[in-house]
Design a protein around this motif. Structure first.
Motif, PDB file in Angstrom:
ATOM      1  N   GLU A  40      39.190  42.550  44.713  1.00 33.06           N
ATOM      2  CA  GLU A  40      38.039  42.182  45.556  1.00 33.06           C
ATOM      3  C   GLU A  40      37.725  40.694  45.410  1.00 33.06           C
ATOM      4  O   GLU A  40      38.107  40.042  44.448  1.00 33.06           O
ATOM      5  N   LYS A  41      37.017  40.161  46.382  1.00 27.50           N
ATOM      6  CA  LYS A  41      36.619  38.768  46.351  1.00 27.50           C
ATOM      7  C   LYS A  41      35.396  38.598  45.446  1.00 27.50           C
ATOM      8  O   LYS A  41      34.639  39.573  45.308  1.00 27.50           O
ATOM      9  N   CYS A  45      37.675  46.872  41.867  1.00 30.00           N
ATOM     10  CA  CYS A  45      36.350  46.865  42.504  1.00 30.00           C
ATOM     11  C   CYS A  45      35.236  46.775  41.465  1.00 30.00           C
ATOM     12  O   CYS A  45      34.141  47.306  41.667  1.00 30.00           O
ATOM     13  N   VAL A  46      35.517  46.086  40.374  1.00 33.51           N
ATOM     14  CA  VAL A  46      34.539  45.902  39.289  1.00 33.51           C
ATOM     15  C   VAL A  46      33.780  44.597  39.529  1.00 33.51           C
ATOM     16  O   VAL A  46      34.134  43.820  40.425  1.00 33.51           O
ATOM     17  N   PRO A  47      32.738  44.297  38.741  1.00 35.79           N
ATOM     18  CA  PRO A  47      32.040  43.013  38.890  1.00 35.79           C
ATOM     19  C   PRO A  47      33.010  41.824  38.848  1.00 35.79           C
ATOM     20  O   PRO A  47      34.034  41.860  38.145  1.00 35.79           O
ATOM     21  N   SER A  48      32.670  40.770  39.599  1.00 34.07           N
ATOM     22  CA  SER A  48      33.611  39.678  39.861  1.00 34.07           C
ATOM     23  C   SER A  48      34.176  39.049  38.585  1.00 34.07           C
ATOM     24  O   SER A  48      35.360  38.696  38.532  1.00 34.07           O
ATOM     25  N   GLY A  81      31.621  51.615  42.536  1.00 32.82           N
ATOM     26  CA  GLY A  81      30.308  51.232  43.055  1.00 32.82           C
ATOM     27  C   GLY A  81      30.315  51.084  44.566  1.00 32.82           C
ATOM     28  O   GLY A  81      31.023  51.810  45.284  1.00 32.82           O
ATOM     29  N   VAL A  82      29.538  50.098  45.046  1.00 31.80           N
ATOM     30  CA  VAL A  82      29.315  49.934  46.492  1.00 31.80           C
ATOM     31  C   VAL A  82      30.620  49.723  47.259  1.00 31.80           C
ATOM     32  O   VAL A  82      30.919  50.429  48.219  1.00 31.80           O
ATOM     33  N   ILE A  83      31.422  48.739  46.819  1.00 31.81           N
ATOM     34  CA  ILE A  83      32.600  48.385  47.639  1.00 31.81           C
ATOM     35  C   ILE A  83      33.713  49.411  47.507  1.00 31.81           C
ATOM     36  O   ILE A  83      34.565  49.540  48.394  1.00 31.81           O
ATOM     37  N   ASP A  90      35.911  54.530  36.142  1.00 37.49           N
ATOM     38  CA  ASP A  90      34.766  53.628  36.005  1.00 37.49           C
ATOM     39  C   ASP A  90      34.223  53.831  34.598  1.00 37.49           C
ATOM     40  O   ASP A  90      34.313  54.947  34.052  1.00 37.49           O
ATOM     41  N   GLN A 119      38.650  40.302  54.033  1.00 38.06           N
ATOM     42  CA  GLN A 119      38.905  41.231  55.132  1.00 38.06           C
ATOM     43  C   GLN A 119      38.632  40.636  56.498  1.00 38.06           C
ATOM     44  O   GLN A 119      39.204  41.080  57.505  1.00 38.06           O
ATOM     45  N   HIS A 150      33.388  34.585  51.742  1.00 37.86           N
ATOM     46  CA  HIS A 150      34.173  35.108  52.870  1.00 37.86           C
ATOM     47  C   HIS A 150      34.441  33.992  53.890  1.00 37.86           C
ATOM     48  O   HIS A 150      35.571  33.765  54.304  1.00 37.86           O
ATOM     49  N   TRP A 158      24.911  42.762  36.322  1.00 39.84           N
ATOM     50  CA  TRP A 158      25.837  41.643  36.536  1.00 39.84           C
ATOM     51  C   TRP A 158      25.433  40.777  37.728  1.00 39.84           C
ATOM     52  O   TRP A 158      25.825  39.615  37.817  1.00 39.84           O
ATOM     53  N   ARG A 159      24.600  41.327  38.639  1.00 37.65           N
ATOM     54  CA  ARG A 159      24.278  40.589  39.862  1.00 37.65           C
ATOM     55  C   ARG A 159      23.416  39.366  39.551  1.00 37.65           C
ATOM     56  O   ARG A 159      22.494  39.435  38.740  1.00 37.65           O
ATOM     57  N   LEU A 200      35.044  40.314  35.947  1.00 42.28           N
ATOM     58  CA  LEU A 200      36.000  41.187  35.255  1.00 42.28           C
ATOM     59  C   LEU A 200      37.293  41.367  36.053  1.00 42.28           C
ATOM     60  O   LEU A 200      38.185  42.100  35.621  1.00 42.28           O
ATOM     61  N   HIS A 201      37.395  40.721  37.218  1.00 43.13           N
ATOM     62  CA  HIS A 201      38.545  40.969  38.100  1.00 43.13           C
ATOM     63  C   HIS A 201      39.870  40.678  37.406  1.00 43.13           C
ATOM     64  O   HIS A 201      40.786  41.506  37.415  1.00 43.13           O
TER      65      HIS A 201
HETATM   66  N1  LIG Z   1      34.675  42.453  50.428  1.00 44.92           N
HETATM   67  C1  LIG Z   1      33.372  42.702  50.549  1.00 44.92           C
HETATM   68  O1  LIG Z   1      32.807  42.655  51.653  1.00 44.92           O
HETATM   69  C2  LIG Z   1      32.573  43.042  49.313  1.00 44.92           C
HETATM   70  C3  LIG Z   1      31.313  43.653  49.431  1.00 44.92           C
HETATM   71  C4  LIG Z   1      30.620  44.022  48.275  1.00 44.92           C
HETATM   72  C5  LIG Z   1      31.155  43.734  47.023  1.00 44.92           C
HETATM   73  N2  LIG Z   1      32.363  43.093  46.940  1.00 44.92           N
HETATM   74  C6  LIG Z   1      32.933  42.753  45.612  1.00 44.92           C
HETATM   75  O2  LIG Z   1      33.261  43.965  44.938  1.00 44.92           O
HETATM   76  C7  LIG Z   1      33.007  43.828  43.546  1.00 44.92           C
HETATM   77  C8  LIG Z   1      32.080  44.962  43.093  1.00 44.92           C
HETATM   78  O3  LIG Z   1      30.871  44.867  43.814  1.00 44.92           O
HETATM   79  P1  LIG Z   1      29.959  46.167  44.032  1.00 44.92           P
HETATM   80  O4  LIG Z   1      28.859  45.740  44.916  1.00 44.92           O
HETATM   81  O5  LIG Z   1      30.792  47.317  44.405  1.00 44.92           O
HETATM   82  O6  LIG Z   1      29.398  46.371  42.540  1.00 44.92           O
HETATM   83  P2  LIG Z   1      28.779  47.692  41.884  1.00 44.92           P
HETATM   84  O7  LIG Z   1      27.934  47.244  40.746  1.00 44.92           O
HETATM   85  O8  LIG Z   1      28.186  48.553  42.936  1.00 44.92           O
HETATM   86  O9  LIG Z   1      30.082  48.456  41.326  1.00 44.92           O
HETATM   87  C9  LIG Z   1      30.853  47.946  40.263  1.00 44.92           C
HETATM   88  C10 LIG Z   1      31.340  49.140  39.434  1.00 44.92           C
HETATM   89  O10 LIG Z   1      32.244  48.656  38.429  1.00 44.92           O
HETATM   90  C11 LIG Z   1      31.990  49.427  37.249  1.00 44.92           C
HETATM   91  N3  LIG Z   1      32.522  48.720  36.086  1.00 44.92           N
HETATM   92  C12 LIG Z   1      31.979  47.691  35.398  1.00 44.92           C
HETATM   93  N4  LIG Z   1      32.803  47.319  34.409  1.00 44.92           N
HETATM   94  C13 LIG Z   1      33.899  48.109  34.472  1.00 44.92           C
HETATM   95  C14 LIG Z   1      35.088  48.200  33.716  1.00 44.92           C
HETATM   96  N5  LIG Z   1      35.336  47.374  32.696  1.00 44.92           N
HETATM   97  N6  LIG Z   1      35.988  49.162  34.039  1.00 44.92           N
HETATM   98  C15 LIG Z   1      35.738  50.033  35.055  1.00 44.92           C
HETATM   99  N7  LIG Z   1      34.611  49.982  35.819  1.00 44.92           N
HETATM  100  C16 LIG Z   1      33.716  49.029  35.531  1.00 44.92           C
HETATM  101  C17 LIG Z   1      30.486  49.620  37.234  1.00 44.92           C
HETATM  102  O11 LIG Z   1      30.103  50.696  36.401  1.00 44.92           O
HETATM  103  C18 LIG Z   1      30.200  49.851  38.717  1.00 44.92           C
HETATM  104  O12 LIG Z   1      30.234  51.247  39.041  1.00 44.92           O
HETATM  105  C19 LIG Z   1      32.413  42.430  43.345  1.00 44.92           C
HETATM  106  O13 LIG Z   1      33.434  41.569  42.903  1.00 44.92           O
HETATM  107  C20 LIG Z   1      31.930  42.027  44.722  1.00 44.92           C
HETATM  108  O14 LIG Z   1      32.008  40.626  44.950  1.00 44.92           O
HETATM  109  C21 LIG Z   1      33.079  42.771  48.060  1.00 44.92           C
END
Ligand SMILES: NC(=O)c1ccc[n+]([C@@H]2O[C@H](COP(=O)([O-])OP(=O)(O)OC[C@H]3O[C@@H](n4cnc5c(N)ncnc54)[C@H](O)[C@@H]3O)[C@@H](O)[C@H]2O)c1
Length: 351
Positions: free
Chosen positions: A98-99, A75-78, A11-13, A39, A127, A187, A170-171, A80-81
């Motif tokens: 990820e945090k 980089c999955v939802p928090s 996803g995003v991160i 993913d 970071q 952070h 999840w958000r 599930l880390h």
């Molecule tokens: N360090 C930073 O500045 C920063 C910025 C944004 C997000 N984050 C963290 O990164 C994490 C993800 O955030 P995001 O914004 O990228 O979320 P997102 O929803 O954009 O991406 C999460 C991805 O995980 C996938 N996913 C869900 N369950 C899964 C599983 N069991 N196995 C594999 N993939 C799975 C989803 O399909 C999705 O594509 C969060 O914990 C968030 O706190 C950190």
């Protein structure tokens, strides 16, 4: 030796992780490459893989079975880390999580124990510890330039739309995300604790004012640190249009102010030369993006520095700069804020 990275969750991160991995050899920080991603959403994973020049594995087991994956970025939802990272640790992969470390202390403890038991290195992303202004602030603290610490303030006044919260299920949930403090404010909670030392007690108020979500969009807390110093934490996703994240540390001999990773003010007692107290280019820091109003505006260089730190920790056998335990400590403060707001009472921390 080239270190292979795998990314779970595209996803995003994840895009920042892919860019940071690519930056490692380009900048001479480390010999590394992105080997594969996975993913549960296979379509987006395939598109991500194509964009970053690597294969998408069909599932986590396939990614973990690859011998050329040395490090897994979680980089999955928090919420599930820990679940994902523990599986990766069992496969002998080093961990970039990820945090926040996860959303419960129980999950954080299971993850830290799994990393120790399997002997893999674990770092939790924070970071901004690698932002140039923070590196300089820590040097001033280590030199004793600020004297005895009295007061620390961490402020995250950001703006997120309702559409942001609706962009993924999840958000804005307690089970998978947490509120503004757990997601965005954590952070600077980590930076505050890193500078001020362990927190002993928090008293807090959390409210949800501008979004339809079950978690808070604004959290305010007063902190007593174990040292006797005090501080405040403010985190909001309701502050239009979004402002720089801010950390201000005051000691008996001076104050340093950081905004978005740059030192924007410093003043030291007994320093008669105003020029010496002014912000100079060498401490101005390198942050180039303002994430206050844009969730995707993240500076890649600081992630790259943290990944390089993990690889160096693996090579030299030292602890990473940001350990699982420090990720847990930031989470403990966040959860104490939530508990204090729920109960209306101060909450003590274990330290
Ligand atoms: N360090 C930073 O500045 C920063 C910025 C944004 C997000 N984050 C963290 O990164 C994490 C993800 O955030 P995001 O914004 O990228 O979320 P997102 O929803 O954009 O991406 C999460 C991805 O995980 C996938 N996913 C869900 N369950 C899964 C599983 N069991 N196995 C594999 N993939 C799975 C989803 O399909 C999705 O594509 C969060 O914990 C968030 O706190 C950190």
């Amino acid at each position: 030796m080239t270190r292979g990275f795998g990314i779970v969750g595209t996803g995003v991160i994840a895009a920042i992780h892919a860019d940071a991995i690519a930056m490692l050899p380009e900048t001479g920080l480390a010999d590394a490459r992105l080997v594969a991603v996975t993913d549960v959403a296979t379509g987006p994973a395939a598109a991500f893989a194509a964009a970053h020049g690597c294969p998408a594995e069909p599932d986590l087991a396939a990614l973990l079975a690859r011998r050329d994956v040395d490090v897994v970025c979680v980089c999955v939802p928090s919420g599930l880390h820990a679940q994902i990272a523990i599986q990766a640790a069992s496969a002998g992969k080093h961990l970039v999580v990820e945090k926040p470390i996860d959303v419960s202390l129980d999950a954080a403890d299971r993850l830290i124990d799994a990393a120790r038991a399997t002997g893999v290195a674990l770092t939790v992303i924070s970071q901004h510890r690698f932002d140039q202004g923070l590196v300089e602030l820590k040097r001033l603290l280590a030199d004793g330039t600020l004297g005895r610490l009295l007061l620390g303030e961490a402020s995250t006044k950001w703006y997120r739309t309702q559409a942001y919260y609706e962009s993924a299920p999840w958000r804005g949930t307690y089970a998978m995300d947490g509120g503004s403090l757990m997601n965005q404010g954590v952070h600077y909670v980590d930076l505050l604790r890193w500078c001020m030392g362990p927190a002993a007690e928090v008293t807090a108020v959390c409210v949800t004012q501008a979004h339809q979500i079950e978690v808070e969009d604004t959290a305010l807390a007063v902190v007593r640190f174990a040292s006797g110093a005090v501080g405040t934490i403010l985190s909001s996703t309701a502050a239009f249009p979004g402002f720089p994240q801010r950390l201000e540390i005051t000691g008996t001999d001076g104050t340093v102010t950081v905004e978005d990773g740059r030192i924007v003010g410093r003043a030291f007692a007994g320093n008669a030369d105003p020029a010496a107290s002014a912000v100079s280019a060498d401490v101005a820091g390198s942050a180039t993006v303002n994430p206050g109003g844009n969730p995707a505006a993240i500076d890649v260089a600081s992630h790259a520095a943290q990944l390089a730190d993990l690889l160096d920790a693996v090579d030299t056998g030292r602890e990473p700069a940001v350990t699982g335990e420090s990720g847990r400590a930031a989470l403990e403060i966040v959860l104490a804020v939530y508990e204090s707001s729920r109960t209306g009472r101060p909450v003590s921390l274990s330290r």
